[in-house]
Write a protein that holds these residues in place. Structure first.
Motif, PDB file in Angstrom:
ATOM      1  N   UNK A 333     -45.454 -42.678-102.640  1.00  0.00           N
ATOM      2  CA  UNK A 333     -45.736 -43.049-101.245  1.00  0.00           C
ATOM      3  C   UNK A 333     -45.636 -41.884-100.274  1.00  0.00           C
ATOM      4  N   UNK A 334     -45.315 -40.700-100.763  1.00  0.00           N
ATOM      5  CA  UNK A 334     -45.196 -39.585 -99.842  1.00  0.00           C
ATOM      6  C   UNK A 334     -44.611 -38.365-100.517  1.00  0.00           C
ATOM      7  N   UNK A 335     -44.130 -37.442 -99.693  1.00  0.00           N
ATOM      8  CA  UNK A 335     -43.593 -36.199-100.229  1.00  0.00           C
ATOM      9  C   UNK A 335     -42.569 -35.601 -99.257  1.00  0.00           C
ATOM     10  N   UNK A 336     -41.927 -34.563 -99.723  1.00  0.00           N
ATOM     11  CA  UNK A 336     -40.900 -33.857 -98.941  1.00  0.00           C
ATOM     12  C   UNK A 336     -41.433 -32.492 -98.545  1.00  0.00           C
ATOM     13  N   UNK A 337     -41.247 -32.132 -97.287  1.00  0.00           N
ATOM     14  CA  UNK A 337     -41.691 -30.819 -96.818  1.00  0.00           C
ATOM     15  C   UNK A 337     -40.545 -30.109 -96.095  1.00  0.00           C
ATOM     16  N   UNK A 338     -40.722 -28.836 -95.900  1.00  0.00           N
ATOM     17  CA  UNK A 338     -39.762 -28.030 -95.138  1.00  0.00           C
ATOM     18  C   UNK A 338     -40.405 -27.738 -93.791  1.00  0.00           C
ATOM     19  N   UNK A 339     -40.496 -28.765 -92.969  1.00  0.00           N
ATOM     20  CA  UNK A 339     -41.141 -28.625 -91.688  1.00  0.00           C
ATOM     21  C   UNK A 339     -40.193 -29.000 -90.579  1.00  0.00           C
ATOM     22  N   UNK A 340     -40.436 -30.137 -89.980  1.00  0.00           N
ATOM     23  CA  UNK A 340     -39.573 -30.634 -88.898  1.00  0.00           C
ATOM     24  C   UNK A 340     -38.404 -31.355 -89.547  1.00  0.00           C
ATOM     25  N   UNK A 341     -37.416 -30.607 -90.007  1.00  0.00           N
ATOM     26  CA  UNK A 341     -36.346 -31.172 -90.816  1.00  0.00           C
ATOM     27  C   UNK A 341     -35.547 -32.237 -90.069  1.00  0.00           C
ATOM     28  N   UNK A 342     -35.177 -33.292 -90.852  1.00  0.00           N
ATOM     29  CA  UNK A 342     -34.520 -34.432 -90.276  1.00  0.00           C
ATOM     30  C   UNK A 342     -35.489 -35.433 -89.670  1.00  0.00           C
ATOM     31  N   UNK A 343     -36.771 -35.163 -89.795  1.00  0.00           N
ATOM     32  CA  UNK A 343     -37.823 -35.959 -89.153  1.00  0.00           C
ATOM     33  C   UNK A 343     -38.631 -36.689 -90.233  1.00  0.00           C
ATOM     34  N   UNK A 344     -39.303 -37.768 -89.813  1.00  0.00           N
ATOM     35  CA  UNK A 344     -40.232 -38.481 -90.685  1.00  0.00           C
ATOM     36  C   UNK A 344     -41.611 -38.492 -90.027  1.00  0.00           C
ATOM     37  N   UNK A 345     -42.617 -38.193 -90.815  1.00  0.00           N
ATOM     38  CA  UNK A 345     -43.996 -38.314 -90.365  1.00  0.00           C
ATOM     39  C   UNK A 345     -44.679 -39.383 -91.183  1.00  0.00           C
ATOM     40  N   UNK A 346     -45.260 -40.357 -90.521  1.00  0.00           N
ATOM     41  CA  UNK A 346     -45.970 -41.441 -91.205  1.00  0.00           C
ATOM     42  C   UNK A 346     -47.452 -41.301 -90.926  1.00  0.00           C
ATOM     43  N   UNK A 347     -48.225 -41.033 -91.957  1.00  0.00           N
ATOM     44  CA  UNK A 347     -49.677 -40.852 -91.820  1.00  0.00           C
ATOM     45  C   UNK A 347     -50.404 -42.181 -92.015  1.00  0.00           C
TER      46      UNK A 347
END
Length: 347
Positions: A333-347
């Motif tokens: 259902x998704x993946x982990x990135x090293x971007x806006x840490x501590x944040x969730x992005x729902x596409x």
């Protein structure tokens, strides 16, 4: 007949089995004194994880958890099964093996037939037997509102604990059960479900996470949690914060029980689901394609939900195939990135 009573109507909470809201719980826990540091306490209160883990030896650690709630289905036997599967799940989420359980009973023995309680305990006992967990006792009180659950102890190797803090950029997220249980449970109380729908949501809640947990041990998994009262996004937020990563979820890939959007449109949104949304809305970026009901569904308060597994990308597809081959309704259902840490992005 034991099943003649509509158990969900006896709950003043609406029969959803919801936990205290995450914001309220945080406020309460914040006021507690700090626990005495103990090097053997591998997982405690600080990371909002599914269970506590205490190391006994270099080869053995205990996993401890408890959970109980008011009836969310009307059949007493099924309620016992749901409660047992839900309580045991925390041990599975930590990568552990459950071994013993204690019943927790609140029941209006003077106003409800004792056969109802007997059926609740029988349902839980059968689910414990399926999980190969020994019932070693329990405690009961006479209460106006029926409640049931269990305290469960498991074991795990100290080096193999799966917490919600180990997700790594590049990991893929696998969910092993559909969401929407809270909306379905509330709809049951309002007599909005047909028998097929009741059977389906009950089947989801009574299914152990045993197969999913045992299967993931053979792969490179970095973090795990089970999706319960705080909803999919609530538990995903704990992974994001605890692992200091960004969680990205593809909303179109999230498995949802049938007719959930229709029921939500009709106004069946549990209070716990709305609380979950209000708690995480400031740390989530939602796609413009999602309306408010879609957002609520992703925050829906779940009982006995699936595991949310953060697996290395090199193993994720193979793990998914293995889970599905073993009958687990698993989806990436998704993946982990090293971007806006501590944040969730729902596409």
């Amino acid at each position: 007949m034991a099943n003649a009573v509509k158990l969900t109507s006896l709950s003043s909470k609406g029969g959803c089995g919801c936990k205290i809201g995450p914001a309220d719980l945080e406020n309460v826990l914040r006021s507690l004194p700090q626990t005495v540091p103990n090097p053997n306490l591998l997982v405690g209160l600080d990371t909002s994880d599914d269970a506590g883990v205490y190391k006994l030896t270099d080869e053995l650690a205990l996993v401890q958890t408890t959970d109980f709630f008011t009836p969310i289905v009307d059949d007493p036997y099924a309620f016992g099964q749901v409660a047992a599967a839900n309580a045991i799940s925390d041990v599975y989420a930590m990568g552990g093996t459950p071994i013993t359980a204690l019943n927790i009973v609140a029941f209006p023995i003077s106003t409800l037939d004792e056969s109802i309680l007997a059926e609740i305990l029988r349902g839980a006992g059968d689910k414990l037997e399926e999980a190969e967990v020994s019932l070693v006792g329990g405690h009961s009180i006479d209460d106006q509102e029926p409640k049931f659950g269990l305290a469960v102890t498991g074991t795990v190797h100290p080096d193999n604990v799966l917490a919600n803090t180990g997700a790594k950029p590049g990991n893929k997220l696998i969910l092993t059960k559909p969401i929407g249980v809270g909306i379905m449970s509330s709809s049951l109380k309002r007599d909005l479900l047909n028998q097929e729908e009741i059977d389906r949501v009950t089947q989801v809640m009574t299914t152990l996470n045993k197969t999913a947990s045992e299967t993931m041990k053979g792969y490179n998994v970095n973090a795990s949690t089970d999706v319960t009262g705080f909803g999919l996004l609530g538990h995903a937020s704990e992974i994001a914060a605890g692992s200091n990563v960004e969680v990205r979820i593809d909303s179109k890939s999230v498995p949802v029980l049938p007719r959930i959007k229709e029921l939500a449109v009709s106004g069946v949104i549990p209070g716990g689901t709305k609380n979950n949304f209000n708690h995480i809305k400031d740390i989530v970026s939602f796609s413009d394609d999602l309306d408010q009901l879609d957002k609520y569904i992703l925050c829906d308060a779940v009982t006995s939900g699936g595991l949310l597994i953060s697996a290395d990308s090199s193993d994720a597809e193979a793990l998914l195939a293995d889970l599905q081959q073993k009958g687990v309704d698993a989806h990436i259902i998704g993946n982990i990135t090293d971007g806006n840490n501590g944040h969730i992005t729902v596409d």
